[in-house]
Motif scaffolding. Structure first.
Motif, PDB file in Angstrom:
ATOM      1  N   ARG A   9     -12.130  -7.615   8.613  1.00 19.43           N
ATOM      2  CA  ARG A   9     -11.134  -7.061   9.534  1.00 19.43           C
ATOM      3  C   ARG A   9      -9.859  -6.660   8.795  1.00 19.43           C
ATOM      4  O   ARG A   9      -9.272  -7.468   8.064  1.00 19.43           O
ATOM      5  N   PRO A  10      -9.396  -5.412   8.956  1.00 19.36           N
ATOM      6  CA  PRO A  10      -8.068  -5.071   8.450  1.00 19.36           C
ATOM      7  C   PRO A  10      -7.004  -5.953   9.102  1.00 19.36           C
ATOM      8  O   PRO A  10      -7.071  -6.231  10.315  1.00 19.36           O
ATOM      9  N   THR A  11      -6.059  -6.408   8.325  1.00 16.67           N
ATOM     10  CA  THR A  11      -5.035  -7.289   8.869  1.00 16.67           C
ATOM     11  C   THR A  11      -3.976  -6.519   9.658  1.00 16.67           C
ATOM     12  O   THR A  11      -3.345  -7.070  10.553  1.00 16.67           O
ATOM     13  N   ARG A  12      -3.790  -5.238   9.302  1.00 15.95           N
ATOM     14  CA  ARG A  12      -2.848  -4.410  10.050  1.00 15.95           C
ATOM     15  C   ARG A  12      -3.086  -2.947   9.694  1.00 15.95           C
ATOM     16  O   ARG A  12      -3.860  -2.625   8.783  1.00 15.95           O
ATOM     17  N   TYR A  13      -2.405  -2.077  10.416  1.00 17.80           N
ATOM     18  CA  TYR A  13      -2.547  -0.638  10.219  1.00 17.80           C
ATOM     19  C   TYR A  13      -1.156  -0.039  10.082  1.00 17.80           C
ATOM     20  O   TYR A  13      -0.232  -0.408  10.801  1.00 17.80           O
ATOM     21  N   LEU A  14      -1.024   0.901   9.153  1.00 21.64           N
ATOM     22  CA  LEU A  14       0.256   1.534   8.908  1.00 21.64           C
ATOM     23  C   LEU A  14       0.137   3.032   9.139  1.00 21.64           C
ATOM     24  O   LEU A  14      -0.901   3.641   8.872  1.00 21.64           O
ATOM     25  N   SER A  15       1.217   3.613   9.621  1.00 22.40           N
ATOM     26  CA  SER A  15       1.237   5.046   9.872  1.00 22.40           C
ATOM     27  C   SER A  15       1.690   5.770   8.617  1.00 22.40           C
ATOM     28  O   SER A  15       2.592   5.329   7.904  1.00 22.40           O
ATOM     29  N   GLY A  53      13.169  -4.596   3.374  1.00 17.41           N
ATOM     30  CA  GLY A  53      12.281  -5.719   3.618  1.00 17.41           C
ATOM     31  C   GLY A  53      10.962  -5.345   4.255  1.00 17.41           C
ATOM     32  O   GLY A  53      10.011  -6.123   4.195  1.00 17.41           O
ATOM     33  N   GLU A  54      10.874  -4.131   4.870  1.00 19.26           N
ATOM     34  CA  GLU A  54       9.610  -3.769   5.510  1.00 19.26           C
ATOM     35  C   GLU A  54       8.638  -3.193   4.486  1.00 19.26           C
ATOM     36  O   GLU A  54       9.029  -2.639   3.461  1.00 19.26           O
ATOM     37  N   PHE A  55       7.361  -3.350   4.779  1.00 17.28           N
ATOM     38  CA  PHE A  55       6.315  -2.790   3.927  1.00 17.28           C
ATOM     39  C   PHE A  55       5.904  -1.449   4.515  1.00 17.28           C
ATOM     40  O   PHE A  55       5.592  -1.348   5.701  1.00 17.28           O
ATOM     41  N   VAL A  56       5.913  -0.391   3.684  1.00 21.48           N
ATOM     42  CA  VAL A  56       5.611   0.945   4.182  1.00 21.48           C
ATOM     43  C   VAL A  56       4.548   1.607   3.318  1.00 21.48           C
ATOM     44  O   VAL A  56       4.327   1.231   2.162  1.00 21.48           O
ATOM     45  N   GLY A  71       2.558   2.540  -1.518  1.00 23.69           N
ATOM     46  CA  GLY A  71       2.855   1.450  -0.583  1.00 23.69           C
ATOM     47  C   GLY A  71       3.655   0.371  -1.266  1.00 23.69           C
ATOM     48  O   GLY A  71       3.362  -0.018  -2.409  1.00 23.69           O
ATOM     49  N   GLY A  72       4.677  -0.130  -0.597  1.00 26.72           N
ATOM     50  CA  GLY A  72       5.487  -1.191  -1.180  1.00 26.72           C
ATOM     51  C   GLY A  72       6.568  -1.644  -0.227  1.00 26.72           C
ATOM     52  O   GLY A  72       6.686  -1.141   0.902  1.00 26.72           O
ATOM     53  N   GLN A  73       7.368  -2.591  -0.696  1.00 28.59           N
ATOM     54  CA  GLN A  73       8.437  -3.154   0.123  1.00 28.59           C
ATOM     55  C   GLN A  73       9.735  -2.397  -0.136  1.00 28.59           C
ATOM     56  O   GLN A  73      10.123  -2.155  -1.281  1.00 28.59           O
ATOM     57  N   PHE A 101       1.597 -13.579   3.483  1.00 22.96           N
ATOM     58  CA  PHE A 101       0.740 -12.407   3.585  1.00 22.96           C
ATOM     59  C   PHE A 101       0.790 -11.588   2.313  1.00 22.96           C
ATOM     60  O   PHE A 101       1.851 -11.278   1.801  1.00 22.96           O
ATOM     61  N   SER A 102      -0.366 -11.263   1.810  1.00 25.61           N
ATOM     62  CA  SER A 102      -0.430 -10.363   0.671  1.00 25.61           C
ATOM     63  C   SER A 102      -0.296  -8.938   1.185  1.00 25.61           C
ATOM     64  O   SER A 102      -0.859  -8.578   2.215  1.00 25.61           O
ATOM     65  N   ASP A 103       0.432  -8.114   0.446  1.00 29.30           N
ATOM     66  CA  ASP A 103       0.730  -6.790   0.979  1.00 29.30           C
ATOM     67  C   ASP A 103      -0.436  -5.817   0.881  1.00 29.30           C
ATOM     68  O   ASP A 103      -0.319  -4.677   1.305  1.00 29.30           O
ATOM     69  N   GLY A 104      -1.554  -6.252   0.322  1.00 31.09           N
ATOM     70  CA  GLY A 104      -2.706  -5.370   0.277  1.00 31.09           C
ATOM     71  C   GLY A 104      -2.712  -4.444  -0.918  1.00 31.09           C
ATOM     72  O   GLY A 104      -3.681  -3.746  -1.168  1.00 31.09           O
TER      73      GLY A 104
END
Length: 732
Positions: free
Chosen positions: A35-41, A52-55, A111-113, A515-518
């Motif tokens: 399962r993907p832990t989350r989805y990003l646009s 601080g947000e991961f994009v 992708g990064g913080q 959480f690992s950022d993937g």
């Protein structure tokens, strides 16, 4: 074309090795169930970025500059990424690895913080992948972030999943078509596409809804099959109520059963009288009278010519049961002995550290049938323990035992013995439906008269004087003639939380899952202080001025059995004022004169465990006091302790526990080393889905007991069982 059981290696050779080594993912089905832990646009606007947000950003390298670092050797690279509107810096402290890739005009996904440096937005050492037109055209509408796989970039994993999806042939669907239609659920192939290549978040929601229901249906179908199977088994003995031993015991009881106890006693008696083996869960708060009802059932078994075995998780609890049951029975527990009742039986104790002479006598009484009631720990499961005629198995605190252990004991009977499981941990409805779904459930909601109220307070050890006042409070109670417990999560320095012999230690369920950022840049949880143990606490209290002159005892699971028993006897007899102990005293210990409990490092225990512990005080005529001492009063841990202090309703706390605990812990994954078998179904939030699946499974099995008409569903169940995924169904 690939199938769900196809090996991944021929499809994604390099990624397959990392997936196998890190997570045991071997087949196509294994990967697509991850399962993907989350989805990003992808369409994040640079102007909308917040520190601080991961994009995840898609853009073009506008410029790239390399410069020497002033404080160490080497050079750093700053590449400016633009989305056509605004810019963001990509900063790397090892330019050599990136300067030949991040060239002006190159398209990348990064992708990064987000951070800020010199008033500019930046991604420090982000993960990135170079894009060509074909790769960019293949991007889904949302970018899935998977659990971190060492040595495997998240983007490479996205590409690998895409390759596997493209290679898939038609998929057999384990959900019967009528159920898919009834609940408007997508087919399996469409579900997996929406899970891994979603265009919108609505597609993600539909995929998860389908997979939640599928997991619930598989579980409930297994349980429905078990119920049908057990209904076809023949009990070792149909036991009628009203024999001489039970009648004599009932006449001697110094109290009258409550209405709730009478009702449950009737349910148990009806089960025992049936030729279908009883399979009943008896739950009730500490002190609600479960042991008396279990003893009545055991006496009925003896009256019927059978034996009863009581399996307890610790030697302390087994010894406590033996002591209390023999005391309640009096001469009824001395059958065949001088001074014993003519209608009596014998009650024997079997534990792992028992002396050889005592053990030989007990084994002889068990195999000859002279002992009608046998009480013990895991020692009852050993091969050399043979019963004359085992008709009833009582399991105390079921969550401490595995299915295989219980089945070993049941296997010592010539037929299928009746089974009564007791738990003082209140069970939310979703757990009851899923974990104990093949059992009938009885609940004792009334507490016997005479139980005193318990007040609970959180003690912040960082506040000056609070811990000292805690010890002084113990001193005041003990000098007024009462007694106190001090509970610690471990034995001493160098020991891990918990003990041997089946005793549980501090529960770590309150920890943050970092959480690992993937993109391979995981974070580490801050170090927690070492847990406080009974050894150092015992030394501390021995020199505490406010406790001077008090008699302080020490109890933990690694003490010799004789010493443990002696300490408990001394405390029960009032010869000790304060008992410093591990969670060995969590269940079964009954000292009515104990009014105060201090739990050290209380944040290291689970909600239900804290509720169990405080149930040891206030069992007599004086009010109880529970002080939850912690060095983590701020944040989620402190909020959890405050919630425990706010109510003594065990069912309310059990629901809180379920909401806060990781699903894997609820279902025993800590023993198996994984998150848990359920990837999509949440016992805390999906009660409606579970109830629906339970009704559907019952209907399905009633029409097709062996699932011969539903081979795809039968295959999924067989796979779950093959991987021992059924073992956790009765663990909580």
């Amino acid at each position: 074309m690939a199938h769900l059981d196809s090996n991944l290696a021929p499809l994604i050779a390099s990624a397959a090795r990392h997936l196998r080594n890190a997570r045991g993912v071997v087949t196509v089905g294994d990967l697509l169930r991850m399962r993907p832990t989350r989805y990003l646009s992808y369409d994040s606007e640079v102007t909308e970025l917040r520190d601080g947000e991961f994009v995840v950003l898609i853009g073009t390298i506008k410029s790239a500059h390399t410069r020497s670092m002033s404080t160490r050797k080497g050079s750093m690279l700053t590449a400016v990424l633009t989305d056509g509107h605004q810019d963001v810096d990509m900063t790397f402290f090892n330019a050599r690895a990136h300067e030949n890739k991040l060239l002006p005009g190159v398209r990348v996904i990064a992708g990064g913080q987000v951070g800020t440096y010199n008033h500019r937005r930046q991604l420090a050492h982000p993960g990135y992948t170079l894009l060509d037109e074909a790769a960019e055209a293949a991007l889904p509408g949302l970018y899935p972030v998977y659990p971190a796989i060492p040595k495997l970039h998240n983007w490479n994993l996205v590409q690998a999943v895409g390759l596997v999806l493209d290679a898939l042939g038609p998929l057999p669907d384990p959900l019967p078509a009528p159920l898919r239609s009834r609940h408007r659920l997508p087919g399996l192939g469409e579900t997996l596409r929406m899970l891994h290549r979603p265009e919108t978040r609505a597609e993600v929601a539909r995929a998860r809804e389908r997979l939640r229901y599928e997991e619930a249906l598989v579980l409930q179908t297994v349980l429905a099959q078990r119920r049908v199977q057990r209904a076809q088994e023949e009990a070792a003995l149909a036991i009628a109520e009203g024999g001489p031993l039970l009648t004599a015991f009932t006449d001697r009881l110094p109290f009258t059963l409550t209405a709730g106890q009478e009702q449950v006693a009737g349910e148990i008696a009806a089960d025992l009288a049936s030729t279908v083996p009883m399979n009943r869960l008896l739950q009730g708060e500490v002190g609600s009278g479960k042991t008396v009802l279990a003893l009545r059932a055991m006496l009925s078994a003896v009256d019927g010519g059978a034996q009863a075995a009581l399996l307890a998780p610790t030697e302390v609890l087994a010894t406590q049961h033996h002591r209390s049951i023999t005391a309640m029975l009096g001469d009824l527990a001395e059958g065949g002995l001088l001074g014993g009742s003519e209608i009596g039986t014998r009650v024997v104790l079997l534990t792992g550290s028992q002396g050889s002479a005592s053990r030989r006598r007990a084994l002889a009484d068990v195999v000859s049938g002279d002992a009608g009631i046998v009480i013990g720990t895991h020692a009852l499961l050993q091969e050399n323990v043979a019963f004359y005629n085992l008709g009833l198995v009582v399991v105390d605190e079921q969550h401490r035992f595995g299915v295989e252990q219980r089945d070993v004991l049941r296997g010592k009977a010539s037929g299928t013995p009746h089974l009564l499981v007791m738990t003082a941990t209140p069970i939310p409805r979703t757990i009851a439906m899923t974990v104990f779904g093949d059992m009938e459930t009885s609940t004792l909601t009334e507490l016997p008269a005479g139980r005193s109220p318990i007040q609970t307070f959180v003690v912040d050890e960082h506040r000056p004087g609070w811990l000292e006042r805690t010890w002084a409070r113990i001193g005041e109670e003990c000098r007024a003639g009462r007694q106190a417990y001090v509970v610690c999560p471990r034995i001493g320095p160098g020991a891990s939380g918990g003990e041997s012999g089946g005793e549980s230690g501090g529960d770590e369920e309150g920890e943050v899952d970092w959480f690992s950022d993937g993109f391979g840049q995981g974070e580490q949880a801050p170090a927690r202080p070492e847990m406080i143990g009974v050894l150092e606490t015992f030394e501390e209290l021995s020199t505490e001025a406010s406790l001077a002159g008090l008699r302080i005892g020490l109890l933990h699971g690694k003490l010799p059995t004789e010493e443990k028993d002696a300490v408990m006897r001394a405390f029960a007899a009032g010869e000790l004022d304060v008992l410093v102990a591990t969670t060995v005293i969590e269940v079964g210990v009954d000292v009515p004169n104990a009014t105060v409990m201090v739990v050290r490092d209380a944040d290291r225990f689970g909600v239900s465990q804290l509720h169990q512990l405080r149930g040891r005080v206030g069992r007599g005529g004086h009010p109880g006091l529970c002080l939850l001492a912690t060095r983590a009063a701020d944040g989620p841990a402190g909020e959890r302790l405050t919630a425990v202090a706010a109510t003594t309703d065990g069912f309310e706390l059990a629901q809180l526990d379920l909401r806060q605990r990781r699903e894997g812990d609820i279902l025993g994954a800590r023993q198996s080393g994984g998150r848990g078998r359920l990837q999509f179904l949440s016992l805390a939030h999906d009660e409606e889905t579970i109830a629906t699946a339970r009704a559907d499974a019952a209907e399905l099995i009633a029409q097709d007991p062996d699932l011969s008409g539903h081979p795809e569903l039968a295959g999924v169940i067989e796979e779950w069982l093959r991987r021992e995924q059924a073992d956790f169904l009765e663990k909580t």
